[in-house]
Design a protein around this motif. Sequence first.
Motif, PDB file in Angstrom:
ATOM      1  N   CYS A  54       1.137   1.454   9.914  1.00  3.18           N
ATOM      2  CA  CYS A  54       1.140   1.063  11.326  1.00  3.18           C
ATOM      3  C   CYS A  54       0.911  -0.445  11.353  1.00  3.18           C
ATOM      4  N   SER A  55       1.958  -1.185  11.671  1.00  4.49           N
ATOM      5  CA  SER A  55       1.852  -2.650  11.636  1.00  4.49           C
ATOM      6  C   SER A  55       0.921  -3.190  12.714  1.00  4.49           C
ATOM      7  N   ALA A  56       0.898  -2.571  13.886  1.00  6.76           N
ATOM      8  CA  ALA A  56       0.030  -3.053  14.969  1.00  6.76           C
ATOM      9  C   ALA A  56      -1.439  -2.968  14.578  1.00  6.76           C
ATOM     10  N   ALA A  57      -1.789  -1.978  13.773  1.00  2.38           N
ATOM     11  CA  ALA A  57      -3.175  -1.786  13.342  1.00  2.38           C
ATOM     12  C   ALA A  57      -3.426  -2.336  11.942  1.00  2.38           C
ATOM     13  N   ARG A  58      -2.350  -2.763  11.254  1.00  3.19           N
ATOM     14  CA  ARG A  58      -2.440  -3.169   9.844  1.00  3.19           C
ATOM     15  C   ARG A  58      -3.168  -2.086   9.049  1.00  3.19           C
ATOM     16  N   LEU A  59      -2.687  -0.865   9.231  1.00  3.77           N
ATOM     17  CA  LEU A  59      -3.305   0.329   8.655  1.00  3.77           C
ATOM     18  C   LEU A  59      -2.323   1.067   7.759  1.00  3.77           C
ATOM     19  N   CYS A  60      -2.755   1.344   6.545  1.00  3.10           N
ATOM     20  CA  CYS A  60      -1.978   2.112   5.573  1.00  3.10           C
ATOM     21  C   CYS A  60      -2.649   3.464   5.394  1.00  3.10           C
ATOM     22  N   ILE A  61      -1.866   4.516   5.514  1.00  6.43           N
ATOM     23  CA  ILE A  61      -2.359   5.870   5.269  1.00  6.43           C
ATOM     24  C   ILE A  61      -1.707   6.379   3.999  1.00  6.43           C
ATOM     25  N   GLU A  62      -2.511   6.759   3.036  1.00  2.16           N
ATOM     26  CA  GLU A  62      -2.027   7.316   1.779  1.00  2.16           C
ATOM     27  C   GLU A  62      -2.418   8.785   1.708  1.00  2.16           C
ATOM     28  N   VAL A  63      -1.445   9.636   1.478  1.00  4.14           N
ATOM     29  CA  VAL A  63      -1.698  11.068   1.312  1.00  4.14           C
ATOM     30  C   VAL A  63      -1.790  11.308  -0.184  1.00  4.14           C
ATOM     31  N   ASP A  64      -2.995  11.619  -0.657  1.00  2.00           N
ATOM     32  CA  ASP A  64      -3.245  11.738  -2.085  1.00  2.00           C
ATOM     33  C   ASP A  64      -3.365  13.188  -2.532  1.00  2.00           C
ATOM     34  N   GLY A  65      -2.564  13.540  -3.520  1.00  2.96           N
ATOM     35  CA  GLY A  65      -2.660  14.843  -4.163  1.00  2.96           C
ATOM     36  C   GLY A  65      -3.637  14.772  -5.324  1.00  2.96           C
ATOM     37  N   ALA A  66      -3.711  15.840  -6.089  1.00  6.35           N
ATOM     38  CA  ALA A  66      -4.657  15.937  -7.200  1.00  6.35           C
ATOM     39  C   ALA A  66      -4.421  14.873  -8.270  1.00  6.35           C
ATOM     40  N   SER A  67      -3.192  14.419  -8.424  1.00  2.88           N
ATOM     41  CA  SER A  67      -2.878  13.440  -9.478  1.00  2.88           C
ATOM     42  C   SER A  67      -3.607  12.114  -9.287  1.00  2.88           C
ATOM     43  N   HIS A  68      -4.060  11.841  -8.082  1.00  5.05           N
ATOM     44  CA  HIS A  68      -4.729  10.566  -7.822  1.00  5.05           C
ATOM     45  C   HIS A  68      -6.129  10.492  -8.410  1.00  5.05           C
ATOM     46  N   SER A  69      -6.634  11.604  -8.920  1.00  7.79           N
ATOM     47  CA  SER A  69      -7.952  11.572  -9.554  1.00  7.79           C
ATOM     48  C   SER A  69      -7.853  11.702 -11.069  1.00  7.79           C
ATOM     49  N   ALA A  70      -6.645  11.677 -11.607  1.00  5.37           N
ATOM     50  CA  ALA A  70      -6.445  11.884 -13.043  1.00  5.37           C
ATOM     51  C   ALA A  70      -6.056  10.588 -13.751  1.00  5.37           C
ATOM     52  N   GLY A  71      -6.398  10.513 -15.021  1.00  3.54           N
ATOM     53  CA  GLY A  71      -5.987   9.407 -15.878  1.00  3.54           C
ATOM     54  C   GLY A  71      -6.414   8.056 -15.343  1.00  3.54           C
ATOM     55  N   ASP A  72      -5.499   7.097 -15.400  1.00  4.91           N
ATOM     56  CA  ASP A  72      -5.808   5.745 -14.931  1.00  4.91           C
ATOM     57  C   ASP A  72      -5.496   5.560 -13.452  1.00  4.91           C
ATOM     58  N   ARG A  73      -5.111   6.629 -12.795  1.00  4.50           N
ATOM     59  CA  ARG A  73      -4.693   6.545 -11.390  1.00  4.50           C
ATOM     60  C   ARG A  73      -5.776   5.988 -10.463  1.00  4.50           C
ATOM     61  N   PRO A  74      -7.048   6.418 -10.613  1.00  8.26           N
ATOM     62  CA  PRO A  74      -8.078   5.847  -9.726  1.00  8.26           C
ATOM     63  C   PRO A  74      -8.180   4.320  -9.844  1.00  8.26           C
ATOM     64  N   GLN A  75      -8.072   3.792 -11.065  1.00  3.32           N
ATOM     65  CA  GLN A  75      -8.155   2.349 -11.253  1.00  3.32           C
ATOM     66  C   GLN A  75      -6.926   1.659 -10.660  1.00  3.32           C
ATOM     67  N   ARG A  76      -5.760   2.256 -10.826  1.00  7.32           N
ATOM     68  CA  ARG A  76      -4.539   1.694 -10.236  1.00  7.32           C
ATOM     69  C   ARG A  76      -4.646   1.674  -8.716  1.00  7.32           C
ATOM     70  N   ASP A  77      -5.164   2.772  -8.147  1.00  2.26           N
ATOM     71  CA  ASP A  77      -5.336   2.835  -6.693  1.00  2.26           C
ATOM     72  C   ASP A  77      -6.317   1.769  -6.212  1.00  2.26           C
ATOM     73  N   GLU A  78      -7.391   1.543  -6.966  1.00  2.00           N
ATOM     74  CA  GLU A  78      -8.370   0.516  -6.596  1.00  2.00           C
ATOM     75  C   GLU A  78      -7.736  -0.869  -6.581  1.00  2.00           C
ATOM     76  N   ARG A  79      -6.949  -1.179  -7.608  1.00  3.17           N
ATOM     77  CA  ARG A  79      -6.288  -2.493  -7.660  1.00  3.17           C
ATOM     78  C   ARG A  79      -5.311  -2.650  -6.500  1.00  3.17           C
ATOM     79  N   ARG A  80      -4.580  -1.592  -6.230  1.00  3.75           N
ATOM     80  CA  ARG A  80      -3.606  -1.606  -5.133  1.00  3.75           C
ATOM     81  C   ARG A  80      -4.314  -1.817  -3.795  1.00  3.75           C
ATOM     82  N   ASP A  81      -5.397  -1.055  -3.573  1.00  2.84           N
ATOM     83  CA  ASP A  81      -6.154  -1.178  -2.325  1.00  2.84           C
ATOM     84  C   ASP A  81      -6.742  -2.579  -2.164  1.00  2.84           C
ATOM     85  N   ALA A  82      -7.214  -3.161  -3.271  1.00  3.45           N
ATOM     86  CA  ALA A  82      -7.774  -4.508  -3.211  1.00  3.45           C
ATOM     87  C   ALA A  82      -6.688  -5.520  -2.850  1.00  3.45           C
TER      88      ALA A  82
END
Length: 119
Positions: A54-82
Motif C-alpha cells: 500500500c503506497s499511501a501507507a508505505r506498508l508491505c504485507i508479507e504472507v509467510d508460510g512455514a518455509s520462512h522459519s527454516a534454514g537461512d530464511r529468517p536472516q534473509r527476511d531480517e536483511r530484507r526488512d531492514a
Amino acid sequence: MRAPSKTHARARELRSALSLPEKLLWVRLRRREVGRPTFRRQHPVGPFVLDFYCSAARLCIEVDGASHSAGDRPQRDERRDAWLAGQAIEVVRIAASYVLADPEQATEYVLHLARERGA
C-alpha cells in the motif's frame, strides 16, 4: 526507488503463481471502494518483490508460510526488512495459516494497519 527490470520480470511471474493464502487475501484486498486503502500484489521495490504493498501507507504485507522459519530464511527476511525500513516501508508479516483460517479477519487486520498509517 525504481526496481531493476529483472525484479519487474520476477514480479510478473509471481503474480500468476500466487499461493492459496495470497489468493484469498488478494481477492479481498483488490476491491476498490471509496475510502478503502489500495494495495498492489507482488510489487517490485528495489531488488525485492513485496507480496502486498500500500503506497499511501508505505506498508508491505508479507504472507509467510512455514518455509520462512527454516534454514537461512529468517536472516534473509531480517536483511530484507531492514533494507525496506531504510526506504521508510514498514513490513508486517502474517502467517499463511492465519489467512487460511480466517481470510476475512486477516483482510480486516491488513486494512486496519493501512488506515493506521494514513492510507
